[in-house]
Design an enzyme around this catalytic site. Structure first.
Site: not given
Lengths: 347, 347
Positions: A47-49, A94, A203, A244, A254-255
């Site tokens: 995972r992770g862009a 995805r 995370q 992001d 962001n998160k």
């Protein structure tokens, strides 16, 4: 010091660190079929862009190599047909991940260009391997440069707070917000890192704490609501977070929880830096007000991870995935092109 | 509207809401023996400083009544000996809980005064029942007055943020920070309450969300790191929190995360009130710097509640139970004597 590798090509296989088993097991999985790559992306084993884009490109290459080796397509037309089918299939793993399709497009361009030049199937296979590796290496280089620029802000023994996981596990290596930390450690800085656990998906606890600990960085895990206390105690010299999307005016998403950290940092006069590839800056998004924030299921707050439900049945929840922090909280945007301030100019 | 009862006397038994089963089960337990009361306090079936003091007094009364009814002590000396033994035993259930011993001392004084006046054992039993009920009623009245004073700050439809559980479940009724909310709801204010889940022990999710929902208050549960976003969204008009100790200068200690909420409230110009009995103000503690903060086991962050551990083995943690917020963040201290500002004068 050893940063756990996120993914790599080895012996005609895509090898990934299975992130669904973290932090309890460090297990690498060999993927040799297209279906295995699809499933690894779908189920968040990787995972992770940036990491997803690299995995898709590498998995596509591995599949095509086996396809040809098994004698299924020595002719360019059959090869192309299978290539297109495989791309389409992988892109469904995805559907909303932009980097996934970006990785596949790089591979498609390589096929197209070499086909036009009349290259043979075996030559094209080689070129696809080069492209997949280049996508990986380019990402590593971008992260390393973010690390180098971030490093100029650090001194030995400093305390750093980070939120969520903008680390090696989301990229090919180094990560973004953690890149300066890894480079500093390689140079013996003996930093002291505080990682917010980052509710509700944890995370920080599951991924950031894992990779920093594995790399030998002095890391202390805290609950999100303890950030104010570690700052008040004078333990934090600088905050590094990933992001992001950065709007043209510098506002960024962001998160969830990043906004609170930014406000606290400003209150305690602690520099606050956003670490991200230059491509994260979206000049088509004017301000943070134009960024739409995804809301996720409340079960993530009330139920997920728990042995028993920890909130009453029927309670309302509010569970935004991200928050928007205004530009005036940011000391600088650390990119591979340097430490920037808005207005940003197209590269 | 129904606030769940924390504990009460009924048919010669102490009846308590078993808080270890919350929020998944609402189960009342009848305690008739001394051992049952001891165990209920020890295992946190009843918790919260005022509630523990009331439970000890009520449990002691119930035990002595049975003791006499069973013919074990009709003589005052045998009665006194058993009373003292029972007090000593109950005080070992939570040795550091000040309110527990305070409750038992009230009962001991009642015994002493009535014994000196030459009252009979059956008359003393009646007086002990009155004292236990008075401790309960006095607590309810203090909380109700905090609620009435807090209510003067509220208007219909307001949004309120609270942290941890300073509610009915920690007291005989109403709580402290939640008291104004309950009184407002009784008067049809239709407030909108946001409850921080309050990591790591989740008192907000397990207890505050439970009791507000049960009472019919419009309540939304959020992770601690979402408080900044609900404030930025303009949803919060006022913050109410409880507190464990107020220093003479107004600095105060409360559940970890309170400091962060206070800094955010100041940033967004949202009034921030501390709700507590006047007895919480400790004039012997000069400033917040004199308050020692308990650090608890890191397992509360990495392991507790979870089906599987959610942080890597060997990760360092920092887990303070409380934080200290300076006086300049506080709009006022809501007590049974009114809404105060330092310097506080002895009552």
């Amino acid at each position: 010091m050893k940063i756990p590798e996120t993914l790599y090509l080895e012996d005609n296989a895509l090898v990934i660190l299975d992130q669904t088993l973290l932090p309890n097991k460090t297990e690498y999985v060999r993927l040799t079929t297209l279906e295995e790559t699809w499933k690894a992306i779908k189920t968040l084993q990787v995972r992770g862009a940036p990491a997803i884009g690299i995995a898709a490109a590498m998995g596509l290459y591995v599949h095509m190599k086996y396809f040809v080796a098994n004698g299924h397509a020595t002719e360019i037309e059959a090869f192309t047909a299978e290539f297109n089918r495989a791309c389409e299939y992988l892109s469904t793993s995805r559907p909303t991940a932009v980097n996934l399709n970006w990785g596949l497009e790089q591979m498609t361009e390589t096929l197209k260009a070499n086909k036009e030049e009349g290259k043979s199937v075996s030559e094209i296979i080689e070129k696809l391997e080069q492209t997949a590796k280049k996508i990986n290496d380019d990402d590593t280089e971008v992260c390393r440069l973010i690390g180098e620029f971030g490093l100029t802000l650090l001194k030995p023994k400093m305390g750093i707070l980070t939120h969520c996981n903008a680390g090696s596990l989301a990229t090919s290596k180094y990560g973004t917000a953690l890149a300066p930390i890894y480079l500093a450690e390689e140079r013996g800085f003996e930093l002291r890192v505080f990682a917010d656990e980052t509710r509700p998906l944890l995370q920080g606890a599951r991924l950031t704490a894992f990779e920093l600990l594995a790399a030998g960085v002095d890391t202390t895990l805290i609950c999100d609501n303890m950030a104010a206390t570690v700052m008040a105690n004078g333990w934090i010299d600088v905050v590094f977070v990933g992001c992001d999307r950065v709007a043209a005016n510098g506002d960024f998403a962001n998160k969830i929880g990043t906004l609170g950290v930014a406000i606290l940092a400003k209150h305690f006069n602690i520099p606050f830096y956003v670490c991200a590839p230059f491509s994260t800056i979206d000049l088509n998004t004017k301000t943070g007000a134009d960024i739409i924030i995804e809301e996720r299921d409340g079960d993530e707050i009330t139920t997920q991870w728990y042995e028993h439900r920890q909130a009453p049945q029927g309670i309302k929840t509010f569970n935004p995935s991200f928050d928007v922090t205004l530009e005036n909280f940011v000391s600088g945007y650390i990119t591979e092109n340097g430490i920037l301030k808005p207005p940003f100019l197209a590269k």
